[in-house]
Design a protein around this motif. Structure first.
Motif, PDB file in Angstrom:
ATOM      1  N   VAL A 260      -3.787   6.408  58.034  1.00 20.96           N
ATOM      2  CA  VAL A 260      -4.219   6.465  56.701  1.00 20.96           C
ATOM      3  C   VAL A 260      -5.058   5.162  56.311  1.00 20.96           C
ATOM      4  N   ALA A 261      -4.589   3.827  56.692  1.00 21.94           N
ATOM      5  CA  ALA A 261      -5.040   2.598  56.382  1.00 21.94           C
ATOM      6  C   ALA A 261      -6.500   2.565  57.071  1.00 21.94           C
ATOM      7  N   SER A 262      -6.737   3.126  58.308  1.00 27.05           N
ATOM      8  CA  SER A 262      -7.710   2.974  58.897  1.00 27.05           C
ATOM      9  C   SER A 262      -8.814   4.120  58.483  1.00 27.05           C
ATOM     10  N   GLY A 263      -8.351   5.065  57.612  1.00 30.68           N
ATOM     11  CA  GLY A 263      -9.512   5.978  57.287  1.00 30.68           C
ATOM     12  C   GLY A 263      -9.463   7.307  58.083  1.00 30.68           C
ATOM     13  N   ARG A 264      -8.773   7.204  59.305  1.00 28.48           N
ATOM     14  CA  ARG A 264      -8.848   8.408  60.005  1.00 28.48           C
ATOM     15  C   ARG A 264      -8.055   9.823  59.383  1.00 28.48           C
ATOM     16  N   LEU A 265      -6.914   9.385  58.622  1.00 25.94           N
ATOM     17  CA  LEU A 265      -6.560  10.632  57.918  1.00 25.94           C
ATOM     18  C   LEU A 265      -6.681  10.186  56.362  1.00 25.94           C
ATOM     19  N   VAL A 266      -6.635  10.930  55.508  1.00 23.01           N
ATOM     20  CA  VAL A 266      -6.589  11.104  54.201  1.00 23.01           C
ATOM     21  C   VAL A 266      -5.475  11.497  53.402  1.00 23.01           C
ATOM     22  N   ARG A 267      -4.783  10.687  52.756  1.00 17.30           N
ATOM     23  CA  ARG A 267      -3.415  11.309  52.143  1.00 17.30           C
ATOM     24  C   ARG A 267      -3.669  12.055  50.802  1.00 17.30           C
ATOM     25  N   VAL A 268      -3.116  13.017  50.739  1.00 19.78           N
ATOM     26  CA  VAL A 268      -3.177  13.951  49.373  1.00 19.78           C
ATOM     27  C   VAL A 268      -2.087  14.179  48.742  1.00 19.78           C
ATOM     28  N   ALA A 269      -2.058  13.982  47.338  1.00 18.60           N
ATOM     29  CA  ALA A 269      -0.752  14.044  46.707  1.00 18.60           C
ATOM     30  C   ALA A 269      -0.693  15.424  46.341  1.00 18.60           C
ATOM     31  N   VAL A 270       0.804  15.876  46.235  1.00 18.51           N
ATOM     32  CA  VAL A 270       1.185  17.118  45.989  1.00 18.51           C
ATOM     33  C   VAL A 270       1.829  17.396  44.503  1.00 18.51           C
ATOM     34  N   SER A 271       1.514  17.898  43.727  1.00 21.57           N
ATOM     35  CA  SER A 271       2.227  18.145  42.152  1.00 21.57           C
ATOM     36  C   SER A 271       3.539  18.946  42.259  1.00 21.57           C
ATOM     37  N   GLY A 272       4.669  18.328  41.705  1.00 22.07           N
ATOM     38  CA  GLY A 272       5.695  19.294  41.525  1.00 22.07           C
ATOM     39  C   GLY A 272       6.501  19.385  42.965  1.00 22.07           C
TER      40      GLY A 272
END
Length: 306
Positions: A260-272
């Motif tokens: 995630v820090a390198s930009g290879r992956l992107v974090r997506v939040a999940v509601s609830g």
């Protein structure tokens, strides 16, 4: 064992009397009083049903039966010494080697630094460093290896520790949802999806028995999950598939933080959705891990990750 057999300390006393010719000298070598030595002799004579010593002004002389008992006792004492040496060797071997099984997330992203830290501390205090052997597998298999006595210590992840094993909480982790940087979810602002949308999306998931999969499935238990797009047996394989665009995945925050820090992956939040989980050390036996490197390792891990 026969009720006529004296204890080892009594036999040792009798062998020393035979060598020194004196009950008081034998008592002194054993570090006990002459009164205590006399009491042990009387106990042995009561068990055997025959006098073993004759006291004279010049010392103590073995009776005929006492002489026989000493001959047999020497063989028993030799066997006891061999047993003691063998047990000491087993203990030293246990202290010098520690076999571990760990879930893949812990094995790949946490355990190596813990092992290096424990060995470094051992060297710093002049203690011989422990040789660690590690099996990396899913949490279900780790629990089976520990229950079966095939490893000394295990580390697992999941909502709760496995049944029937002693355990200690090491850390609280959370799964996070990640996608490749070209995935549509990565283009959203804010990058957020609902729990229902996550359940309806084909995911890249770990195999059955994985702690990561167990947490995800329990979190989405009230929703119908879409069939996975891929089912893979290692965290590294899941990360590679997500980065290549296969689909989203829910993985440990420890496992994806560098990507995630390198930009290879992107974090997506999940509601609830609660995707938290616990990392536990597990073992069999007493309430605490076995003394020695196992306890050192568990103590270090708990302090490090708390």
């Amino acid at each position: 064992m026969s009720t006529h057999v004296p204890d080892l300390r009594g036999l040792e006393l009798l062998v020393l009397v035979a060598r020194t010719g004196s009950l008081s000298s034998a008592a002194a070598e054993l570090g006990i009083s002459q009164q205590a030595a006399s009491s042990r002799v009387r106990t042995m004579e009561s068990l055997i049903g025959s006098p073993l010593l004759t006291r004279t002004t010049k010392g103590s002389v073995l009776t005929q039966h006492g002489d026989l008992v000493v001959q047999w006792a020497r063989a028993v004492m030799d066997a006891a010494e061999q047993l003691d040496a063998g047990l000491a060797a087993l203990k030293q071997d246990r202290l010098a080697h520690l076999s571990i099984a760990a879930s893949l997330t812990i094995a790949e992203y946490l355990l190596p630094s813990w092992l290096v830290a424990v060995r470094s501390r051992q060297v710093d205090v002049g203690q011989p460093p422990t040789d660690f052997t590690m099996t990396a597998t899913n949490s279900e298999r780790v629990a089976g290896l520990v229950r079966g006595g095939l490893v000394d210590l295990g580390f697992v992840e999941g909502p709760e520790p496995p049944e029937g094993l002693r355990h200690r909480l090491i850390a609280v982790d959370s799964l996070v949802v990640v996608v490749g940087r070209d995935h549509p979810w990565a283009q959203r602002s804010p990058r957020r999806v609902t729990a229902s949308a996550l359940a309806a999306t084909p995911l890249v998931i770990r195999e059955e028995g994985s702690g990561t999969r167990t947490v995800l499935e329990r979190a989405l238990a009230s929703r119908s999950m879409a069939p996975p797009v891929l089912e893979l047996s290692s965290t590294a394989a899941v990360i590679a598939a997500v980065a290549a665009g296969a689909g989203p995945a829910a993985l440990s925050s420890y496992a994806v933080r560098n990507d995630v820090a390198s930009g290879r992956l992107v974090r997506v939040a999940v509601s609830g959705l609660d995707l938290s989980r616990r990392l536990h050390a597990v073992w069999t036996g007493g309430a605490q891990p076995p003394r020695g490197p196992a306890r050192e390792l568990v103590d270090w891990a708990a302090r490090r990750e708390s």
